[in-house]
Design an enzyme around this catalytic site. Structure first.
Site, PDB file in Angstrom:
ATOM      1  N   LYS A   1       0.867  -1.182   0.000  1.00 53.11           N
ATOM      2  CA  LYS A   1       0.000   0.000   0.000  1.00 53.11           C
ATOM      3  C   LYS A   1       0.909   1.239   0.000  1.00 53.11           C
ATOM      4  CE  LYS A   1      -3.636  -2.699   1.092  1.00 53.11           C
ATOM      5  NZ  LYS A   1      -4.815  -2.930   0.265  1.00 53.11           N
TER       6      LYS A   1
ATOM      7  N   HIS B   1      -6.876 -13.461  -6.876  1.00 50.78           N
ATOM      8  CA  HIS B   1      -7.653 -12.508  -6.090  1.00 50.78           C
ATOM      9  C   HIS B   1      -9.103 -12.574  -6.545  1.00 50.78           C
ATOM     10  CE1 HIS B   1      -9.190  -8.811  -4.374  1.00 50.78           C
ATOM     11  NE2 HIS B   1      -8.149  -8.811  -3.574  1.00 50.78           N
TER      12      HIS B   1
END
Length: 466
Positions: free
Chosen positions: A166, A285
């Site tokens: 992130k 994902h």
């Protein structure tokens, strides 16, 4: 009179067959059906069977050119849902001949492609599928599976640790690589591209692949452990996706990644075949899954999407946490975690498993727990998921007050402490906090992490309850 018996017939006359004995080769489906007022459950169940197999709204002349008895789907059982007035579970059996071999795409197009917009139903949810052995055998499945992955990584007897880099959008490739290196150097096994990091103007895919590979080789050399970074190969076309996967293989990295629902099962299966042929692990994902699976009465459950993924192929898949910021009811989550990992899973309605499923040695998939988890959750996660899992801490690594590497150290220390305590026979559920506190005494990184997140909770009731 000339011609055939034209006209509209009730579906239940043809497609509701309560005496039918299911065959070992049938694909079985359990649907949660909410009929419109005035539609009897048998008719609604039969309508689902018809519209997802051979039927249409009226009798057609060409029905006479085939054998409906051989090809039709059959609603063979209906049971009321406890506590819901006008809701039923309809069981439907589909003959194997209706499906193309080795195509998850075709399986879903047939079973859920058309019938969910059907007017006679207020709502429809596919709860579970039983994939027959004969059909399972037409799929390659996961590129490698749990055992081969452990052997490739040389990591045994504990869950694997990951971290999503992130901020997920906006870093340059060079800074992205720095973040990857610090996390891996601190003790994580994997770092991860976010699902929406593909190839944007601020960081093109090739630059990211190169930076990350450099980072993981440096961390590998310094720690003596095998490291990986999930390079997201998801792209706008299958050709572009394969180009990225090929480049990852040329870099010699161990693992690539794909968003299987937005990318689609066709692309995913292509990539999984390439990964097996070329020794790449494949991280999956599930972006977009909640659009499909979060409504209690409509859509399909994640356990169905997970079965589809195991057939299409993937070595890891995100599967909720039970404890973090995203959905995941404990029993339901553990139900599909077993469906992903185990070879044979017994029917168990308390966990949402409607059918016994035999995977006949199709490789297993590692469930990935991620979303709002941090060191204080480590005992619970180790207890719930066991060794065969990947625990992914994004903010729970990068949010450490001293930075990424100490964040990674804190997670690794917490994990090793939990695994050691469990192996010594301690009860993680009861003594978890104590175990983390003891470890924090000799690990300043862990102590600092505990201090930051001691108050954080994501307490909301789960939506999907049985």
């Amino acid at each position: 009179s000339v011609g055939f018996k034209a006209g509209v017939k009730d579906y239940r006359l043809t497609y509701y067959t309560p005496d039918y004995q299911t065959k070992d080769t049938d694909i079985l489906a359990a649907f949660r059906v909410t009929p419109q007022p005035g539609v009897p459950p048998e008719e609604a169940g039969a309508a689902v069977a018809a519209e997802s197999s051979t039927g249409t709204w009226t009798t057609v002349w060409t029905d006479g050119l085939t054998s409906l008895d051989r090809y039709k789907g059959r609603c063979y059982g209906i049971e009321p849902v406890a506590g819901e007035e006008s809701q039923f579970i309809a069981y439907v059996a589909y003959p194997l001949d209706l499906f193309e071999e080795g195509s998850v795409t075709n399986m879903f197009t047939s079973i859920v492609g058309n019938v969910f917009g059907f007017k006679a139903l207020r709502a429809l949810r596919l709860e579970d599928l039983r994939i027959p052995v004969a059909y399972v055998k037409t799929f390659q499945g996961p590129x490698h599976g749990i055992q081969v992955e452990r052997d490739k990584l040389n990591k045994y007897g504990r869950p694997l640790l990951g971290c999503t880099i992130k901020p997920k959008l906006g870093l340059s490739a060079k800074n992205y690589g720095r973040a990857v290196y610090e996390c891996l150097r601190g003790g994580l096994d994997f770092t991860k591209d976010d699902e929406n990091v593909n190839s944007q103007p601020f960081m093109r895919w090739r630059d990211r692949f190169v930076s990350x590979a450099e980072a993981l080789y440096k961390a590998q050399a310094e720690t003596g452990e095998i490291k990986g970074h999930y390079l997201n190969a998801t792209a706008g076309t299958c050709e572009e996706m394969m180009k990225r996967a090929v480049f990852a293989r040329e870099l010699g990295v161990p693992i690539v990644m794909h968003d299987y629902l937005t990318g689609g099962f066709t692309a995913n299966t292509t990539l999984a075949h390439y990964c097996r042929d070329n020794g790449l692990l494949l991280h999956i994902h599930r972006a977009m899954h909640a659009v499909i699976d979060r409504q209690k009465n409509h859509g399909m459950t994640f356990r169905v999407l997970a079965k589809g993924l195991r057939m299409s192929g993937g070595d890891h898949i995100h599967s909720g946490t039970v404890v973090g910021k995203l959905e995941g009811e404990r029993d339901i989550t553990l139900g599909f975690v077993d469906l992903l990992r185990d070879d044979f899973i017994e029917k168990d309605r308390s966990r949402g498993i409607y059918f016994t499923q035999d995977w006949v040695s199709l490789p297993g998939v590692l469930p990935v727990a991620s979303g709002g988890i941090h060191v204080x959750h480590m005992p619970a996660l180790t207890e719930i998921f066991g060794d065969d899992s990947v625990l992914q801490f994004g903010g729970g690594t990068l949010g450490h007050p001293w930075g990424n590497r100490p964040g990674a150290v804190a997670n690794r220390v917490a994990l090793e402490a939990c695994v050691q305590a469990r192996n010594e026979g301690r009860d993680l559920a009861r003594e978890g906090n104590e175990i983390i506190r003891e470890a924090a005494k000799w690990s300043p990184e862990l102590a600092a992490a505990c201090e930051v997140w001691k108050e954080i909770k994501f307490e909301f009731a789960a939506m999907d309850v049985l």
